[in-house]
Scaffold this motif. Structure first.
Motif, short mmCIF file in Angstrom:
data_model
loop_
_atom_site.label_atom_id
_atom_site.label_comp_id
_atom_site.label_asym_id
_atom_site.label_seq_id
_atom_site.Cartn_x
_atom_site.Cartn_y
_atom_site.Cartn_z
N UNK A 149 14.13 30.09 7.37
CA UNK A 149 15.14 29.23 8.00
C UNK A 149 14.71 28.81 9.41
N UNK A 150 15.19 27.65 9.81
CA UNK A 150 14.86 27.11 11.13
C UNK A 150 15.49 27.97 12.22
N UNK A 151 14.74 28.20 13.28
CA UNK A 151 15.22 28.94 14.44
C UNK A 151 15.12 28.05 15.67
N UNK B 3 9.62 20.91 15.19
CA UNK B 3 10.18 20.11 14.11
C UNK B 3 9.11 19.54 13.19
N UNK B 4 7.86 19.51 13.66
CA UNK B 4 6.79 19.02 12.80
C UNK B 4 6.47 20.00 11.67
N UNK B 5 6.97 21.23 11.78
CA UNK B 5 6.73 22.23 10.75
C UNK B 5 7.87 22.34 9.75
N UNK B 6 8.82 21.43 9.82
CA UNK B 6 9.94 21.45 8.88
C UNK B 6 9.42 21.13 7.48
N UNK B 7 9.77 21.99 6.50
CA UNK B 7 9.37 21.79 5.11
C UNK B 7 10.53 21.07 4.42
#
Length: 421
Positions: A203-205, A210-214
């Protein structure tokens, strides 16, 4: 002067003897013309001998080998540079380089006239068919005169080392689950910042890039997920090579021992290029090459160790402890008795994967000791959970390695490579 006269040939000595005989006859017969002829006949070989001896003093030579490491069946070129720094011209020069029998015949070159200072270039090619550390040389020159009255031999250069490494076959794939970890490729994932695109997600922390958002996982879970990029780390693999004379058959490059050495070299190079730390040991547990993980290990270290490997006159496999030291083990074995195999199984650490390549040595020909059927050893090893592949000389190494990879997925399985399989 004595050293110069030692170079007289049989023809020169006979000519001197004839001149002395003519001188004796001239004294007895009181013939002055015969005395003049005798003086010329005696002086000619002596003068030629001195001039030939002086001309060898200014000879120099160098040898260069390209490359100095060559695989079995490969080609290497030897370049010789011969030059003269003497004041007298050098004619009738025979140059020969010492080449071991395993590398072919001794090369010989005849130099009718050797230019002063500039010298001349000589080249020849070697194609070794047997691995080992070979010594080329010494380089010798034989100097003679046009009349054949004197002959001198001189060593121009010493010996040079040529390393003939085993032939390496390109393999494909790795045993499933090889190395440490639970992945099918045997990798353990460590957080290292940069790695494979198929890394795990979380989960996002707050503060995550943001470039690593899957986005695919985000759409499936209906919450923002980011990639945890990781790099794989592979565990160690020990390759055991059986080098016993009694455990192999055949002679020369076609023997089962040379096949086993080439196969072990191919496996070590292949696994090392796939990120495995490699240990290469013998049937006694002696370490030939060990990768400590500090980057000092290289493929050249493995090949050089195997090039210098010598067979031993030992009847049984005698590892005093686990040869794999708790790592994955790939054993390349010759003719192994059930007793030797039982000892290897007993010392092997439980829970670690063990693979064996048993050579059907009887198919390679005759040798020391009785022929051993690999079926009994294969039954014991597979019963202990080993993956076993029986190799025959007609089976390509790629097929044998494919069998090793297959038995790595199914412990206790036995496969036969060759004989129409």
């Amino acid at each position: 002067m004595r050293g110069a006269l030692s170079g007289l040939t049989t023809r020169g000595r006979c000519l001197i003897a004839a001149g002395l005989a003519a001188a004796l006859c001239s004294i007895v017969l009181n013939e002055r013309d015969l005395m003049r002829v005798s003086v010329f006949v005696v002086a000619l070989p002596l003068l030629v001998c001195v001039l030939t001896a002086v001309s060898r003093v200014g000879l120099h030579a160098q040898r260069h080998i390209f490359p100095v490491r060559v695989p079995v069946g490969g080609r290497t070129e030897v370049a010789l540079t011969v030059r003269s720094t003497g004041r007298l011209p050098t004619v009738g020069l025979l140059v020969s380089d010492g080449v071991p029998y395993a590398l072919g015949g001794k090369p010989r070159f005849l130099i009718e006239h050797l230019p002063r200072h500039t010298g001349t270039q000589l080249r020849y090619t070697l194609q070794p068919m047997l691995r080992g550390i070979q010594q080329i040389g010494p380089l010798k020159a034989t100097i003679t005169d046009p009349f054949g009255l004197a002959e001198f031999e001189r060593e121009l250069a010493g010996s040079s080392r040529l390393v003939v490494v085993p032939r390496v076959v390109r393999l494909a794939g790795v045993p499933g689950g090889s190395g440490l970890g639970s992945g099918d490729d045997g990798s353990v994932r460590l957080n290292a910042g940069q790695g494979e695109d198929d890394a795990v997600v979380r989960p996002y922390r707050q503060g995550d890039d943001l470039r690593k958002v899957h986005w695919r996982s985000t759409a499936k879970r209906d919450e923002m997920m980011v990639r945890v990029e990781e790099s794989p780390w592979r565990g160690g693999t020990t390759v055991l090579l059986d080098r016993r004379v009694s455990g192999h058959r055949g002679t020369g490059a076609g023997s089962s021992l040379e096949w086993a050495v080439s196969f072990a070299a191919s496996v070590c190079v292949h696994l090392h290029r796939h990120g495995h730390q490699i240990r290469l040991v013998t049937e006694t547990g002696g370490i030939l090459v060990s990768d400590a993980g500090d980057g000092a290990h290289s493929d050249d270290a493995v090949l050089d160790a195997l090039a210098a490997l010598q067979p031993v006159h030992q009847r049984d496999i005698s590892c005093p402890a686990d040869p794999g030291h708790g790592q994955e083990l790939i054993a390349v074995l010759g003719a192994a008795t059930p007793e030797s195999v039982s000892r290897l199984i007993r010392y092997r650490t439980r829970g670690t994967r063990s693979l064996a390549v048993l050579l059907d040595t009887a198919a390679w020909g005759s040798g020391e000791g009785p022929d051993v059927d690999p079926t009994a050893a294969a039954t014991l090893l597979s019963g202990a959970g080993w993956g076993v592949t029986i190799a025959r000389p007609d089976a390509p190494m790629t097929q044998v390695w494919a069998g090793v990879c297959r038995t790595g997925n199914r412990r206790g399985d036995t496969m036969i490579a060759g004989a129409g399989t």
